[in-house]
Design an enzyme around this catalytic site. Structure first.
Site, PDB file in Angstrom:
ATOM      1  N   SER A 163      -0.613 -17.142   0.123  1.00 39.49           N
ATOM      2  CA  SER A 163       0.689 -17.799   0.176  1.00 39.49           C
ATOM      3  C   SER A 163       0.611 -19.010   1.096  1.00 39.49           C
ATOM      4  CB  SER A 163       1.712 -16.791   0.716  1.00 39.49           C
ATOM      5  OG  SER A 163       2.958 -17.415   0.905  1.00 39.49           O
ATOM      6  N   ASN A 192       1.339  -7.281   7.426  1.00 37.45           N
ATOM      7  CA  ASN A 192       2.354  -8.241   7.838  1.00 37.45           C
ATOM      8  C   ASN A 192       3.187  -7.766   9.020  1.00 37.45           C
ATOM      9  OD1 ASN A 192       2.984  -6.562   5.428  1.00 37.45           O
ATOM     10  ND2 ASN A 192       5.076  -7.126   5.969  1.00 37.45           N
ATOM     11  N   ALA A 196       2.716 -15.438  -2.856  1.00 41.13           N
ATOM     12  CA  ALA A 196       1.944 -14.193  -2.910  1.00 41.13           C
ATOM     13  C   ALA A 196       2.669 -13.114  -3.715  1.00 41.13           C
ATOM     14  CB  ALA A 196       1.641 -13.696  -1.501  1.00 41.13           C
ATOM     15  N   THR A 197       3.994 -13.117  -3.700  1.00 37.82           N
ATOM     16  CA  THR A 197       4.728 -12.123  -4.500  1.00 37.82           C
ATOM     17  C   THR A 197       4.344 -12.261  -5.970  1.00 37.82           C
ATOM     18  OG1 THR A 197       6.584 -12.187  -2.965  1.00 37.82           O
ATOM     19  CG2 THR A 197       7.031 -11.302  -5.165  1.00 37.82           C
ATOM     20  N   GLN A 231      -1.312 -12.623   4.677  1.00 39.15           N
ATOM     21  CA  GLN A 231      -1.304 -12.752   6.138  1.00 39.15           C
ATOM     22  C   GLN A 231      -2.670 -13.135   6.698  1.00 39.15           C
ATOM     23  OE1 GLN A 231       1.220 -12.637   8.223  1.00 39.15           O
ATOM     24  NE2 GLN A 231       2.819 -11.883   6.852  1.00 39.15           N
ATOM     25  N   HIS A 262       3.233 -20.540   2.839  1.00 42.79           N
ATOM     26  CA  HIS A 262       4.129 -20.660   3.995  1.00 42.79           C
ATOM     27  C   HIS A 262       3.768 -19.747   5.157  1.00 42.79           C
ATOM     28  CE1 HIS A 262       6.863 -17.085   3.565  1.00 42.79           C
ATOM     29  NE2 HIS A 262       6.419 -17.117   2.319  1.00 42.79           N
ATOM     30  N   CYS A 292      11.138  -8.895   5.096  1.00 42.36           N
ATOM     31  CA  CYS A 292      11.478  -8.762   3.678  1.00 42.36           C
ATOM     32  C   CYS A 292      12.122  -7.429   3.324  1.00 42.36           C
ATOM     33  CB  CYS A 292      10.231  -8.940   2.827  1.00 42.36           C
ATOM     34  SG  CYS A 292       9.191 -10.272   3.392  1.00 42.36           S
TER      35      CYS A 292
HETATM   36  C1  LIG Z   1       4.784 -12.895   2.941  1.00 39.60           C
HETATM   37  C2  LIG Z   1       3.988 -11.881   2.226  1.00 39.60           C
HETATM   38  C3  LIG Z   1       4.075 -11.749   0.841  1.00 39.60           C
HETATM   39  C4  LIG Z   1       5.016 -12.576   0.010  1.00 39.60           C
HETATM   40  O1  LIG Z   1       4.570 -13.910  -0.056  1.00 39.60           O
HETATM   41  P1  LIG Z   1       5.497 -15.029  -0.701  1.00 39.60           P
HETATM   42  O2  LIG Z   1       4.586 -16.198  -0.830  1.00 39.60           O
HETATM   43  O3  LIG Z   1       6.610 -15.231   0.276  1.00 39.60           O
HETATM   44  O4  LIG Z   1       5.962 -14.521  -2.010  1.00 39.60           O
HETATM   45  C5  LIG Z   1       3.281 -10.807   0.235  1.00 39.60           C
HETATM   46  N1  LIG Z   1       2.443 -10.031   0.940  1.00 39.60           N
HETATM   47  C6  LIG Z   1       2.334 -10.122   2.276  1.00 39.60           C
HETATM   48  C7  LIG Z   1       1.365  -9.250   3.007  1.00 39.60           C
HETATM   49  C8  LIG Z   1       3.101 -11.060   2.959  1.00 39.60           C
HETATM   50  O5  LIG Z   1       2.997 -11.132   4.275  1.00 39.60           O
END
Ligand SMILES: *Cc1c(COP(=O)(O)O)cnc(C)c1O
Length: 384
Positions: free
Chosen positions: A204, A156, A77-78, A184, A206, A328
């Site tokens: 994302s 999140n 997601a990043t 999320q 994971h 994070c």
């Molecule tokens: C975890 C998260 C991200 C980052 O996702 P990654 O796949 O770990 O890069 C971005 N936005 C939100 C709201 C998240 O919870």
């Protein structure tokens, strides 16, 4: 003899989830059996890998009710957020105006800050005390220069779900594209970008029992983006790089599993959450952060008054894996809890407890009584 350490109760599913066994199994054939490069169209080893990617893309797209070619695979997601925000901004002839919200994830706020330094005007809207954006504020913030609105689906840290229908209607009527960070939300609530009016959606793997290092940006066809990675022209030129076939197959399987048990899982999690919350509320001076009504079923976020946050987390660490805010934002007090009006001290004495598919009643009961014991002890030791 050393006493055996008590088992660690994992209540940090919003930081990451374990990879489901079915997901691991779905990835397995693609590591060294079907190891082909999906861009190698000259032989059947490559073609088989390309077919596996096509199937995965179709499965994920069908769960979101969008055409498969809207799905652009990224590393998570990043990266999807960076591609959406910077990619859209870089197609503009000149810097314009962007609107987002103070309680967004850093993976939205930091790319926006980068654009601000490059001359873009940025409006970060506050949230109401319940953590939600008032659509009227968004309406008032949009100007003829506004090129994009970025508002997440679910937070999140506090799990609060934004008023998605209202935001979508507003962005459509004002003719401004909407980017939604759904890391999320995907797999945890019903989410149909087309129905909601979402033009760009980040997800994302994971956070929904899939592998780390894979995600996607869902891109509506009217949206033009400037690629952030240039190279072999994969993903319609939007994201170059050899596709990670095992991770993509894993993401599709995770998405299917989440789709299959979502409603039942939401129900179970909200019952478990109530079971966890009850002994905490009985302590007194414990406040829930954010709306309880508009909230992911697996999130609980509370602030415990009258205790030192560092001591609280130190005492819980051995038995419960949880967090004070986001996983994070290393060391920084939560900007989300600050947006709700919590002081630094209150934010530190906060617990984000996020439940998962495997969380049991026994774990929730043990966690609830452990937290209650620790809070009582700390309040006795250091009243006030
Ligand atoms: C975890 C998260 C991200 C980052 O996702 P990654 O796949 O770990 O890069 C971005 N936005 C939100 C709201 C998240 O919870």
């Amino acid at each position: 003899m050393q006493p055996l350490p008590a088992p660690l109760i994992y209540l940090d599913h919003q930081a990451t989830t374990p990879c489901a066994a079915e997901v691991v199994a779905a990835m397995e054939p693609h590591w060294n059996g079907g190891f082909g490069n999906p861009a190698s169209r000259a032989h059947r080893i490559g073609l088989a890998a390309a077919a596996a990617v096509d199937i995965a893309r179709e499965r994920i797209a069908s769960h979101l009710d969008v055409p498969p070619d809207w799905v652009v695979f990224t590393s998570g997601a990043t990266e999807a957020n960076n591609l959406a925000l910077k990619g859209l901004a870089e197609t503009a002839a000149a810097p314009g105006h962007l609107v987002s919200v103070v309680s967004e994830h850093r993976a939205v706020l930091d790319p926006l800050e980068d654009l601000r330094r490059r001359g873009w005007e940025l409006t970060l809207l506050p949230v109401d005390p319940d953590g939600r954006l008032d659509p009227a504020r968004l309406d008032a913030a949009i100007t003829p220069d506004t090129r994009l609105v970025s508002v997440m689906a679910a937070n999140n840290e506090i799990g609060v779900i934004q008023p998605l229908e209202a935001i979508g209607r507003l962005c459509r009527s004002r003719g401004v594209p909407w980017h939604c960070d759904a890391a999320q939300a995907f797999g945890h609530m019903a989410l149909e970008p087309r129905r909601l009016g979402i033009d760009l959606l980040s997800l994302s793997g994971h956070k929904l029992y899939g592998p780390k290092g894979i995600g996607a940006l869902v891109v509506a066809p009217e949206i033009r983006l400037h690629a952030q990675l240039h190279g072999g022209g994969q993903e319609r030129g939007l994201r170059a790089g050899t596709l990670p076939v095992p991770l993509i197959a894993g993401l599709a399987e995770a998405s299917a599993l989440a789709q299959a048990d979502r409603v039942e899982r939401q129900q179970r999690c909200s019952e478990l959450r109530q079971r966890l919350l009850t002994p905490l509320l009985e302590l007194g001076d414990v406040v829930v952060n954010g709306s309880m009504e508009h909230r992911l079923a697996h999130n609980l976020s509370v602030t415990v008054r009258g205790v030192n946050g560092a001591a609280l987390h130190r005492e819980l660490r051995r038995s419960i894996a949880c967090s004070s805010g986001s996983a994070c934002s290393a060391g920084e007090p939560s900007h989300v809890l600050a947006a709700l009006g919590r002081s630094r001290r209150e934010a530190e004495a906060s617990l984000r407890l996020s439940l998962g598919r495997q969380t049991s009643e026994g774990e929730v009961d043990a966690a609830g009584s452990r937290i209650a014991d620790v809070v009582r002890q700390l309040r006795r030791d250091r009243p006030g």
